[in-house]
Scaffold this motif. Structure first.
Motif, short mmCIF file in Angstrom:
data_model
loop_
_atom_site.label_atom_id
_atom_site.label_comp_id
_atom_site.label_asym_id
_atom_site.label_seq_id
_atom_site.Cartn_x
_atom_site.Cartn_y
_atom_site.Cartn_z
N PRO A 103 0.83 -1.22 0.00
CA PRO A 103 0.00 0.00 0.00
C PRO A 103 0.86 1.27 0.00
O PRO A 103 2.05 1.22 0.33
CB PRO A 103 -0.79 -0.11 1.32
CG PRO A 103 -0.56 -1.49 1.83
CD PRO A 103 0.72 -1.97 1.25
N ALA A 104 0.24 2.36 -0.37
CA ALA A 104 0.94 3.65 -0.33
C ALA A 104 1.33 3.96 1.11
O ALA A 104 0.58 3.66 2.04
CB ALA A 104 0.03 4.74 -0.88
N PRO A 105 2.53 4.54 1.33
CA PRO A 105 2.98 4.85 2.70
C PRO A 105 2.05 5.84 3.41
O PRO A 105 1.48 6.73 2.77
CB PRO A 105 4.38 5.43 2.51
CG PRO A 105 4.46 5.82 1.08
CD PRO A 105 3.51 4.94 0.33
N VAL A 106 1.89 5.61 4.70
CA VAL A 106 1.00 6.47 5.50
C VAL A 106 1.80 7.04 6.68
O VAL A 106 2.55 6.32 7.34
CB VAL A 106 -0.20 5.64 6.05
CG1 VAL A 106 -1.02 6.48 7.02
CG2 VAL A 106 -1.06 5.13 4.92
N ASN A 107 1.62 8.33 6.95
CA ASN A 107 2.29 8.97 8.09
C ASN A 107 1.38 8.85 9.32
O ASN A 107 0.53 9.71 9.57
CB ASN A 107 2.61 10.43 7.77
CG ASN A 107 3.31 11.12 8.94
OD1 ASN A 107 3.80 10.46 9.85
ND2 ASN A 107 3.36 12.44 8.90
N LEU A 108 1.57 7.78 10.07
CA LEU A 108 0.72 7.54 11.24
C LEU A 108 1.07 8.46 12.41
O LEU A 108 0.21 8.75 13.25
CB LEU A 108 0.87 6.09 11.70
CG LEU A 108 -0.12 5.06 11.16
CD1 LEU A 108 0.17 3.71 11.74
CD2 LEU A 108 -1.56 5.46 11.49
N ALA A 109 2.33 8.88 12.47
CA ALA A 109 2.77 9.71 13.60
C ALA A 109 1.90 10.94 13.77
O ALA A 109 1.66 11.42 14.89
CB ALA A 109 4.24 10.11 13.39
N SER A 110 1.37 11.45 12.65
CA SER A 110 0.57 12.69 12.69
C SER A 110 -0.76 12.50 13.41
O SER A 110 -1.37 13.47 13.84
CB SER A 110 0.32 13.18 11.27
OG SER A 110 -0.44 12.22 10.54
#
Length: 249
Positions: A133-140
């Motif tokens: 899958p496309a990378p996701v910025n979970l930290a946000s």
């Protein structure tokens, strides 16, 4: 079908509703031979079906299958008479494998259609896992998730949430109290924050489990069966699903 029944009444063991014991009782009243090869094959077939229907098992190991079949075959035969031996069951099982009545895979015995289903499922899983899958910025959003749910996440639980966004298929497993529900709630909440217009489908095998899932995540959940939109054809009596490989969810 009539030709097969003339050859052996035990072919009925392969028809839903005709258990081995029922068929065997009829045959034995007609002075049937307890050592009839078709009787042995009928018991082997029925033992596989019983294991699947009652235990949910896709296959049986050879030794377990032989034991189960022999128990069926010798039930009711007095010890004073010649009971069926292991070698007879082994011989007939080998004949069933050679004629593709059952499938042998690494010492595990399957009914052919069940083996096909397992292979198709494994292939689909492999395809899903290979798609990245496309990378996701979970930290946000993770701090917002914790704050909104009023929960803390251990390092292992955070890894579980991240895994769900890095792969198209994830399995979260563990005993009671290990935090599976917390991970699931966090995954759903993180997805809501990342994709406000996204669609979430929650499903479970049973109605009771679906209700529990709905309460847990604060969103509607259904059974997998209902999610796939079942469609019954009264003319053919067959059940199909509107959602399939041609029209996926």
């Amino acid at each position: 079908g009539v030709t097969l029944l003339r050859e052996s009444f035990f072919y009925l063991c392969q028809v839903p509703g005709f258990g081995f014991k029922r068929v065997d009782a009829i045959v034995q009243k007609s002075n049937g031979d307890p050592h009839d090869p078709k009787r042995v094959q009928g018991a082997l077939f029925y033992a596989l079906e019983k294991s699947r229907n009652e235990g949910g098992h896709l296959y049986m190991e050879i030794d377990a299958l032989l034991r189960s079949a022999l128990q069926l075959l010798n039930d009711g035969i007095p010890l004073s008479e010649e009971r069926l031996k292991l070698v007879e069951a082994e011989r007939e099982l080998e004949a069933m494998i050679q004629t593709n009545v059952v499938v042998s895979n690494k010492g595990n015995i399957y009914l052919p259609h069940v083996y096909k289903q397992e292979c198709e499922t494994a292939l689909k899983i492999a395809q899903m896992v290979l798609e990245i899958p496309a990378p996701v910025n979970l930290a946000s959003v993770m701090e917002q998730v914790k704050s909104k749910l009023g929960i803390g996440l251990s390092k292992r639980q955070e890894e579980g949430v991240q895994m769900a966004f890095r792969h198209n298929l994830s399995i979260i497993t563990g005993g009671p109290g290990t935090g599976k529900s917390t991970i699931l709630k966090a995954v759903v909440e993180a997805y809501r924050l990342l994709y406000p217009n996204g669609i979430i489908a929650l499903a479970a095998p049973t109605g009771r489990a679906a209700k529990r899932l709905s309460e847990l995540c604060g969103a509607e959940a259904s059974t997998i069966h209902r999610l796939l939109e079942p469609e019954f054809d009264p003319q053919s009596g067959r059940l199909s699903f509107r959602k399939n490989q041609n029209d996926p969810l």
